[in-house]
Write a protein that holds these residues in place. Structure first.
Motif, short mmCIF file in Angstrom:
data_model
loop_
_atom_site.label_atom_id
_atom_site.label_comp_id
_atom_site.label_asym_id
_atom_site.label_seq_id
_atom_site.Cartn_x
_atom_site.Cartn_y
_atom_site.Cartn_z
N UNK A 138 -62.70 57.76 -34.59
CA UNK A 138 -62.25 58.02 -35.95
C UNK A 138 -61.98 56.69 -36.66
N UNK A 139 -62.00 56.74 -37.97
CA UNK A 139 -61.76 55.53 -38.78
C UNK A 139 -60.26 55.29 -38.86
N UNK A 140 -59.75 54.15 -38.38
CA UNK A 140 -58.31 53.89 -38.40
C UNK A 140 -57.81 53.60 -39.81
N UNK A 146 -56.11 43.87 -44.12
CA UNK A 146 -56.74 44.85 -44.99
C UNK A 146 -55.81 45.27 -46.13
N UNK A 147 -54.52 45.30 -45.84
CA UNK A 147 -53.53 45.63 -46.86
C UNK A 147 -53.11 44.40 -47.66
N UNK A 148 -53.06 43.26 -46.99
CA UNK A 148 -52.61 42.03 -47.63
C UNK A 148 -53.64 41.52 -48.64
N UNK A 149 -54.92 41.57 -48.26
CA UNK A 149 -56.01 41.12 -49.13
C UNK A 149 -57.14 42.14 -49.09
N UNK A 155 -65.34 43.43 -48.94
CA UNK A 155 -66.51 42.60 -48.68
C UNK A 155 -67.02 42.79 -47.26
N UNK A 156 -66.09 42.82 -46.29
CA UNK A 156 -66.47 43.00 -44.89
C UNK A 156 -67.19 44.32 -44.69
N UNK A 157 -66.62 45.37 -45.24
CA UNK A 157 -67.20 46.69 -45.03
C UNK A 157 -68.53 46.85 -45.76
#
Length: 242
Positions: A138-140, A146-149, A155-157
């Motif tokens: 499952x997608x965490x 991820x929350x900070x920036x 961009x990564x995804x």
């Protein structure tokens, strides 16, 4: 230094040749010649040793990598080593191709990546790819950077794990092999290397092949890189058996 490197390489090779699964059946214990070439090409692109990269590119073509597979490796590496290293690698490959054509050598071009459908959901696709590479069903929920920036996560995804990883003229196992080779060749990236070593194993590379990866680093890239990567691999294997 050459003697130390050879001894370390032989030790690694001796370990992987004894590989078997839990029921005693033989398993693939080494990387094949094309995979070994991906290791060398990625490492020398990442560390900027263009003379050794030139030799690795020739060996990769001779081992059966297609022109487009090598192009794909070099293009992907900009996401991990930066555009300057990637572009230097591509320019070196262009020179190698010119030299081989002048010698009358004809290399297999290979196929281009398939186009993605117009209604492709990049965010959904990339989240699933990243979760699968991380060994998750499952997608965490987002956390940490991820929350900070959040923009870097976007961009990564959408770019790395969608635009790049969706290109099907290089399989994801080869992409992860290129990635760990790159990360192992740049100092200070042990955390990222650990993450991607897990991802490489989640694409199907087994323990023996990962140890052979260390052997290839030792024999072709450098003992410092091999020792550092081996320390990370030891942690990865220990955690995967818990």
């Amino acid at each position: 230094m050459r003697t130390v490197r050879n001894i370390f390489s032989l030790m690694c090779a001796a370990i992987v040749l004894l590989a078997a699964d839990s029921e005693g059946r033989a398993v693939e214990s080494t990387l094949n010649p094309k995979q070994q070439s991906i290791v060398a090409i990625s490492s020398f692109t990442a560390n900027g040793d263009l003379e050794k990269l030139k030799s690795a590119l020739n060996e990769g073509l001779d081992a059966g990598l297609t022109v487009n597979e090598i192009k794909e490796v070099l293009v992907q590496l900009y996401a991990y080593a930066g555009f300057p290293r990637s572009l230097n690698g591509i320019n070196t490959f262009m020179a190698v191709m010119d030299e081989r054509k002048a010698k009358g050598i004809s290399d297999m071009e290979g196929r281009e990546a398939s186009p993605m459908p117009a209604n492709w959901n990049r965010d959904e696709y990339s989240a699933q790819v990243r979760a699968r590479l991380g060994g998750r069903d499952t997608i965490p929920a987002p956390s940490g950077y991820q929350l900070f920036a959040p923009v870097i996560d976007t961009f990564l995804k959408e770019h790395l794990f969608a635009d790049i990883f969706a290109r099907d003229n290089l399989d994801q196992q080869s992409r992860e092999l290129a990635t760990i080779s790159t990360l192992a060749s740049i100092p200070g990236l042990g955390g990222q290397l650990q993450c991607h070593m897990n991802a490489a194993m989640n694409t199907g590379l087994n323990e023996a092949q990962m140890k052979d990866f260390i052997s290839v680093l030792a024999g072709r890239v450098g003992t410092n890189e091999a020792h550092a990567a081996n320390a990370v691999l030891t942690r990865v294997l220990a955690n995967r058996t818990k």
